[in-house]
Design a protein around this motif. Structure first.
Motif, PDB file in Angstrom:
ATOM      1  N   LYS A 171      12.870 -37.068  18.774  1.00 14.99           N
ATOM      2  CA  LYS A 171      13.273 -36.505  17.284  1.00 14.99           C
ATOM      3  C   LYS A 171      12.036 -36.111  16.324  1.00 14.99           C
ATOM      4  CE  LYS A 171      17.285 -40.178  16.812  1.00 14.99           C
ATOM      5  NZ  LYS A 171      17.943 -41.159  16.588  1.00 14.99           N
ATOM      6  N   PHE A 172      10.908 -36.231  16.213  1.00 16.75           N
ATOM      7  CA  PHE A 172      10.143 -35.735  15.664  1.00 16.75           C
ATOM      8  C   PHE A 172       8.673 -35.398  16.577  1.00 16.75           C
ATOM      9  CE2 PHE A 172      11.960 -39.232  13.516  1.00 16.75           C
ATOM     10  CZ  PHE A 172      11.945 -38.740  11.702  1.00 16.75           C
ATOM     11  N   VAL A 173       9.261 -35.247  18.096  1.00 16.97           N
ATOM     12  CA  VAL A 173       8.594 -34.655  18.979  1.00 16.97           C
ATOM     13  C   VAL A 173       9.220 -33.448  19.404  1.00 16.97           C
ATOM     14  CG1 VAL A 173       6.168 -34.154  20.378  1.00 16.97           C
ATOM     15  CG2 VAL A 173       6.501 -36.024  18.397  1.00 16.97           C
ATOM     16  N   THR A 174       8.487 -31.850  19.496  1.00 15.26           N
ATOM     17  CA  THR A 174       8.943 -31.347  20.912  1.00 15.26           C
ATOM     18  C   THR A 174       7.999 -30.721  21.697  1.00 15.26           C
ATOM     19  OG1 THR A 174       9.210 -30.332  18.644  1.00 15.26           O
ATOM     20  CG2 THR A 174      10.285 -28.939  20.478  1.00 15.26           C
ATOM     21  N   TRP A 175       8.873 -30.536  22.459  1.00 23.95           N
ATOM     22  CA  TRP A 175       8.060 -30.642  23.819  1.00 23.95           C
ATOM     23  C   TRP A 175       8.280 -28.759  24.508  1.00 23.95           C
ATOM     24  CZ3 TRP A 175       8.874 -35.025  22.765  1.00 23.95           C
ATOM     25  CH2 TRP A 175       8.350 -36.015  23.129  1.00 23.95           C
ATOM     26  N   PRO A 176       7.570 -28.481  25.266  1.00 28.48           N
ATOM     27  CA  PRO A 176       7.590 -26.725  25.996  1.00 28.48           C
ATOM     28  C   PRO A 176       9.218 -26.856  26.555  1.00 28.48           C
ATOM     29  CG  PRO A 176       5.503 -28.134  26.404  1.00 28.48           C
ATOM     30  CD  PRO A 176       6.128 -29.347  25.656  1.00 28.48           C
TER      31      PRO A 176
ATOM     32  N   LEU B 208       2.696 -29.730  22.546  1.00 28.49           N
ATOM     33  CA  LEU B 208       3.539 -30.784  21.806  1.00 28.49           C
ATOM     34  C   LEU B 208       3.616 -29.915  20.298  1.00 28.49           C
ATOM     35  CD1 LEU B 208       2.638 -34.035  23.496  1.00 28.49           C
ATOM     36  CD2 LEU B 208       4.468 -32.302  24.224  1.00 28.49           C
ATOM     37  N   THR B 209       4.761 -30.250  19.987  1.00 28.54           N
ATOM     38  CA  THR B 209       5.065 -29.979  18.338  1.00 28.54           C
ATOM     39  C   THR B 209       5.303 -31.480  17.767  1.00 28.54           C
ATOM     40  OG1 THR B 209       5.034 -27.756  18.680  1.00 28.54           O
ATOM     41  CG2 THR B 209       5.108 -28.012  16.333  1.00 28.54           C
ATOM     42  N   ILE B 210       4.574 -32.013  16.517  1.00 29.64           N
ATOM     43  CA  ILE B 210       4.910 -32.833  16.214  1.00 29.64           C
ATOM     44  C   ILE B 210       5.146 -32.934  14.527  1.00 29.64           C
ATOM     45  CG2 ILE B 210       2.174 -33.382  14.819  1.00 29.64           C
ATOM     46  CD1 ILE B 210       2.939 -36.521  16.184  1.00 29.64           C
ATOM     47  N   SER B 211       6.250 -33.469  14.474  1.00 30.63           N
ATOM     48  CA  SER B 211       6.637 -33.433  13.067  1.00 30.63           C
ATOM     49  C   SER B 211       5.928 -33.692  12.044  1.00 30.63           C
ATOM     50  CB  SER B 211       8.667 -33.928  12.408  1.00 30.63           C
ATOM     51  OG  SER B 211       8.998 -33.751  11.379  1.00 30.63           O
ATOM     52  N   ALA B 212       6.283 -32.617  10.699  1.00 33.24           N
ATOM     53  CA  ALA B 212       5.099 -33.305   9.337  1.00 33.24           C
ATOM     54  C   ALA B 212       6.089 -34.717   8.778  1.00 33.24           C
ATOM     55  CB  ALA B 212       5.261 -32.330   8.490  1.00 33.24           C
ATOM     56  N   LYS B 213       7.037 -35.098   9.454  1.00 36.32           N
ATOM     57  CA  LYS B 213       7.460 -36.268   8.828  1.00 36.32           C
ATOM     58  C   LYS B 213       7.334 -37.633   9.227  1.00 36.32           C
ATOM     59  CE  LYS B 213      12.188 -34.456   7.464  1.00 36.32           C
ATOM     60  NZ  LYS B 213      13.579 -34.686   7.731  1.00 36.32           N
ATOM     61  N   LEU B 214       6.824 -36.947  10.428  1.00 35.78           N
ATOM     62  CA  LEU B 214       5.968 -38.750  11.394  1.00 35.78           C
ATOM     63  C   LEU B 214       4.596 -38.457  11.000  1.00 35.78           C
ATOM     64  CD1 LEU B 214       5.780 -40.248  14.109  1.00 35.78           C
ATOM     65  CD2 LEU B 214       5.691 -38.471  15.028  1.00 35.78           C
ATOM     66  N   LEU B 215       4.130 -37.398  11.024  1.00 36.88           N
ATOM     67  CA  LEU B 215       2.486 -37.507  10.258  1.00 36.88           C
ATOM     68  C   LEU B 215       2.254 -37.867   9.404  1.00 36.88           C
ATOM     69  CD1 LEU B 215       1.381 -34.043  11.485  1.00 36.88           C
ATOM     70  CD2 LEU B 215       1.080 -36.831  12.532  1.00 36.88           C
ATOM     71  N   GLU B 216       3.691 -37.983   7.906  1.00 40.72           N
ATOM     72  CA  GLU B 216       3.898 -38.013   6.848  1.00 40.72           C
ATOM     73  C   GLU B 216       3.440 -40.107   7.013  1.00 40.72           C
ATOM     74  OE1 GLU B 216       6.823 -36.992   4.703  1.00 40.72           O
ATOM     75  OE2 GLU B 216       5.702 -35.365   4.847  1.00 40.72           O
ATOM     76  N   VAL B 217       4.407 -40.507   7.772  1.00 47.96           N
ATOM     77  CA  VAL B 217       4.392 -41.975   8.032  1.00 47.96           C
ATOM     78  C   VAL B 217       3.234 -42.550   8.678  1.00 47.96           C
ATOM     79  CG1 VAL B 217       6.695 -42.002   7.829  1.00 47.96           C
ATOM     80  CG2 VAL B 217       6.102 -41.926   9.820  1.00 47.96           C
ATOM     81  N   ALA B 218       2.477 -42.315   9.805  1.00 46.03           N
ATOM     82  CA  ALA B 218       1.321 -42.572  10.206  1.00 46.03           C
ATOM     83  C   ALA B 218      -0.546 -42.723   9.921  1.00 46.03           C
ATOM     84  CB  ALA B 218       1.135 -41.579  11.349  1.00 46.03           C
ATOM     85  N   GLU B 219      -1.268 -42.714  10.415  1.00 57.65           N
ATOM     86  CA  GLU B 219      -3.161 -43.131  10.106  1.00 57.65           C
ATOM     87  C   GLU B 219      -3.045 -41.633  11.016  1.00 57.65           C
ATOM     88  OE1 GLU B 219      -6.070 -46.438  10.940  1.00 57.65           O
ATOM     89  OE2 GLU B 219      -4.244 -47.132   9.917  1.00 57.65           O
TER      90      GLU B 219
END
Length: 197
Positions: free
Chosen positions: A45-50, A178-189
């Protein structure tokens, strides 16, 4: 009146207490891997694949499978309009020989969209070694050792104050498709680990 000998009574009590601890540890492990399985699904839901030609969205487990049957219900779900399919590979040789590692399959181009690398392998792994010259930049690599993301993996599960947290390797993602959502980046280290170039 029955007489219970003290050594047998202590043995029975010790056995009961010990078995309760084993069950508690087992349930803690089950909870840990249920959470990790949930993360693996939610990455869709938070990563986009080609775009690719796969008929299924493929989640691969490389090494000793720590999930067992806990992750099997994921095959009842779908991602990007395709059913999720699980593949398990005991070692690198089995993975490299499969169509999922990057070879052209007869009917379509199969790939591991998510590759979970178990701790049994990820201590001495190198992402370049895992893919051995094949195109791995369309695969989200996930591991569960503290240094996984720093050594070139994209997402690592780490323990922080008794909770499972995420480490994300920004360099590895930068060189992927891959494109990763900023929402996932916000909750990660976020870590600056090795890239996958």
């Amino acid at each position: 009146m029955k007489i219970i000998h003290l050594p047998w009574a202590l043995f029975g009590l010790t056995f009961l207490l010990f078995s309760q601890l084993l069950l508690a540890e087992d349930s803690d492990s089950n909870v840990e891997y249920k959470i990790k399985a949930g993360y693996l699904y939610n990455f869709t839901k938070f990563v986009t694949w080609p775009e690719d030609n796969s008929q299924t969205f493929n989640l691969c487990i490389l090494g000793t499978d720590p999930f067992g049957s806990l992750i099997d219900p994921i095959e009842k779900r779908s991602a990007f309009g395709r059913p999720i399919k699980l593949f398990r590979f005991e070692d690198l040789n089995a993975f490299r020989q499969s169509a999922l590692s990057g070879h052209e399959a007869p009917s379509n181009n199969q790939q591991c969209h998510i590759l979970f690398i178990d701790a049994s392998l990820d201590n001495n792994f190198s992402i370049k070694n895992v893919f051995a010259g094949r195109d791995g930049d369309r695969t989200l690599t996930v591991g569960q050792n503290e240094g996984f993301a720093r050594r070139g993996g994209m997402i690592g599960f780490v323990q922080r104050q008794g909770k499972i947290k995420l480490q994300i390797n920004m360099n590895a993602l930068k060189y992927s498709h891959l494109t990763i959502s900023a929402k996932l980046l916000e909750v990660a280290e976020l870590v600056e680990g090795q890239g996958n170039d």
